[in-house]
Write a protein that holds these residues in place. Structure first.
Motif, PDB file in Angstrom:
ATOM      1  N   GLY A 167       0.772  -1.240   0.000  1.00  0.00           N
ATOM      2  CA  GLY A 167       0.000   0.000   0.000  1.00  0.00           C
ATOM      3  C   GLY A 167       0.797   1.280   0.000  1.00  0.00           C
ATOM      4  N   PRO A 180       1.567   4.672  -1.258  1.00  0.00           N
ATOM      5  CA  PRO A 180       0.800   5.561  -2.146  1.00  0.00           C
ATOM      6  C   PRO A 180       1.697   6.204  -3.198  1.00  0.00           C
ATOM      7  CG  PRO A 180       1.216   6.642  -0.052  1.00  0.00           C
ATOM      8  CD  PRO A 180       1.730   5.234   0.094  1.00  0.00           C
ATOM      9  N   GLN A 184      -2.305  11.114  -4.378  1.00  0.00           N
ATOM     10  CA  GLN A 184      -3.414  11.301  -3.459  1.00  0.00           C
ATOM     11  C   GLN A 184      -4.635  10.533  -3.965  1.00  0.00           C
ATOM     12  OE1 GLN A 184      -4.234  15.304  -2.171  1.00  0.00           O
ATOM     13  NE2 GLN A 184      -2.106  15.954  -2.466  1.00  0.00           N
ATOM     14  N   PRO A 185      -5.486  10.061  -3.065  1.00  0.00           N
ATOM     15  CA  PRO A 185      -6.661   9.296  -3.494  1.00  0.00           C
ATOM     16  C   PRO A 185      -7.528  10.105  -4.459  1.00  0.00           C
ATOM     17  CG  PRO A 185      -6.348   9.109  -1.122  1.00  0.00           C
ATOM     18  CD  PRO A 185      -5.390  10.162  -1.595  1.00  0.00           C
ATOM     19  N   SER A 228      -3.302  12.895 -11.794  1.00  0.00           N
ATOM     20  CA  SER A 228      -2.812  12.485 -10.480  1.00  0.00           C
ATOM     21  C   SER A 228      -2.131  13.647  -9.767  1.00  0.00           C
ATOM     22  CB  SER A 228      -1.828  11.320 -10.625  1.00  0.00           C
ATOM     23  OG  SER A 228      -2.468  10.210 -11.209  1.00  0.00           O
ATOM     24  N   VAL A 243       1.509  12.709  -3.778  1.00  0.00           N
ATOM     25  CA  VAL A 243       1.215  12.540  -2.364  1.00  0.00           C
ATOM     26  C   VAL A 243       2.175  13.403  -1.553  1.00  0.00           C
ATOM     27  CG1 VAL A 243       2.779  10.574  -2.090  1.00  0.00           C
ATOM     28  CG2 VAL A 243       0.822  10.813  -0.563  1.00  0.00           C
ATOM     29  N   TRP A 250       4.899  12.257   4.667  1.00  0.00           N
ATOM     30  CA  TRP A 250       4.330  11.746   5.910  1.00  0.00           C
ATOM     31  C   TRP A 250       5.340  11.803   7.054  1.00  0.00           C
ATOM     32  CZ3 TRP A 250       4.581   8.571   1.502  1.00  0.00           C
ATOM     33  CH2 TRP A 250       5.687   7.720   1.441  1.00  0.00           C
ATOM     34  N   ALA A 310      -3.580  -2.683   2.040  1.00  0.00           N
ATOM     35  CA  ALA A 310      -4.525  -1.578   2.156  1.00  0.00           C
ATOM     36  C   ALA A 310      -5.951  -2.109   2.058  1.00  0.00           C
ATOM     37  CB  ALA A 310      -4.256  -0.555   1.056  1.00  0.00           C
TER      38      ALA A 310
END
Length: 252
Positions: A46, A48, A51-52, A62, A65, A68, A79
């Motif tokens: 999972g 990323p 971003q979703p 797209s 992301v 973090w 996920a």
């Protein structure tokens, strides 16, 4: 050889479980990612890449992301899966009512029956569920290969077996197919290229048959055959039945 290969695989799996998994951390410019290491590979779930694509980001390019860090991204478990339709309860009812609707062939040869069930449950009807939730264009391909390409799979002769449309879509069938097959191939390539450019299969290149968008209550689709046609409510009765069953995989 087959027994030896299977025995080796079984030993490998068992050894991997016995030996346990070791933590594994990699460092990226967005932050650290924690996975785990087995005797065979490093595993990271999972991670990323964007971003979703939800809310205002739906159907948009797209978006990268964000970082973090200083938190560590936990990539040790898969996920969440995509949402599924509710399934029948209790689960033991599902095979019972399915066999009632699709009784086994008395000849003992169930290949045709299983093919029909798989086509409807795995592809046609589950796709209809998705098409009702988001703007989409649906199609059915029913033009069999018009040249000999199946070799030992004679049961696909004069039938449109799974993925048979791909040689037509990507125009790899041109050297072998007929003039009709080449016309169908060019038509499909035009629809798909148009959609890639404009999210509308009907423009900018001119098409002979306009491909309508699937709408609840008037679920039209394009029927790729000779000639290309527009029809509606493909396998509606059976799909209404499968909707009551749901599309999750059960442990019967």
């Amino acid at each position: 050889m087959m027994v030896s290969a299977f025995f080796w695989i079984a030993l490998t799996c068992c050894f991997q479980i016995i030996s346990g998994n070791e933590p594994a951390i990699i460092h990226t410019n967005l932050g650290d990612i924690q996975g785990y290491e087995t005797d065979m590979a490093r595993v990271f779930y999972g991670i990323p890449f964007a971003q979703p694509p939800v809310d205002t980001l739906r159907w948009q390019p797209s978006v990268p992301v964000g970082k973090w860090a200083p938190q560590v991204l936990n990539a040790t478990i898969p996920a969440p899966a995509c949402p599924q339709s509710p399934s029948c309860t209790p689960s033991i009812v599902c095979p019972t009512i399915t066999l009632k609707r699709f009784p086994p062939d008395k000849s003992g040869d169930q290949r045709s029956l299983l093919s029909s069930i798989a086509t409807e449950w795995v592809f046609v009807c589950s796709t209809r569920v998705f098409a009702r939730k988001t703007p989409s264009y649906s199609y059915v391909f029913r033009y069999p290969l018009d040249f000999n390409a199946w070799e030992n799979m004679s049961y696909c002769n004069n039938h449109a077996c799974h993925a048979v449309e791909l040689p037509f879509l990507f125009e790899t069938a041109w050297p072998n197919t007929t003039d009709t097959g080449r016309w169908l191939s060019k038509s499909m390539a035009t629809y798909w290229t148009n959609f890639a450019k404009t999210q509308d299969p009907n423009k900018p290149e001119i098409v002979r048959v306009e491909w309508p968008r699937t709408i609840i209550g008037n679920e039209k689709y394009i029927y790729f055959q000779n000639p290309i046609q527009i029809e509606a409510n493909y396998m509606k009765d059976d799909c209404d039945f499968w909707d009551t069953i749901g599309y999750k995989v059960h442990d019967f």
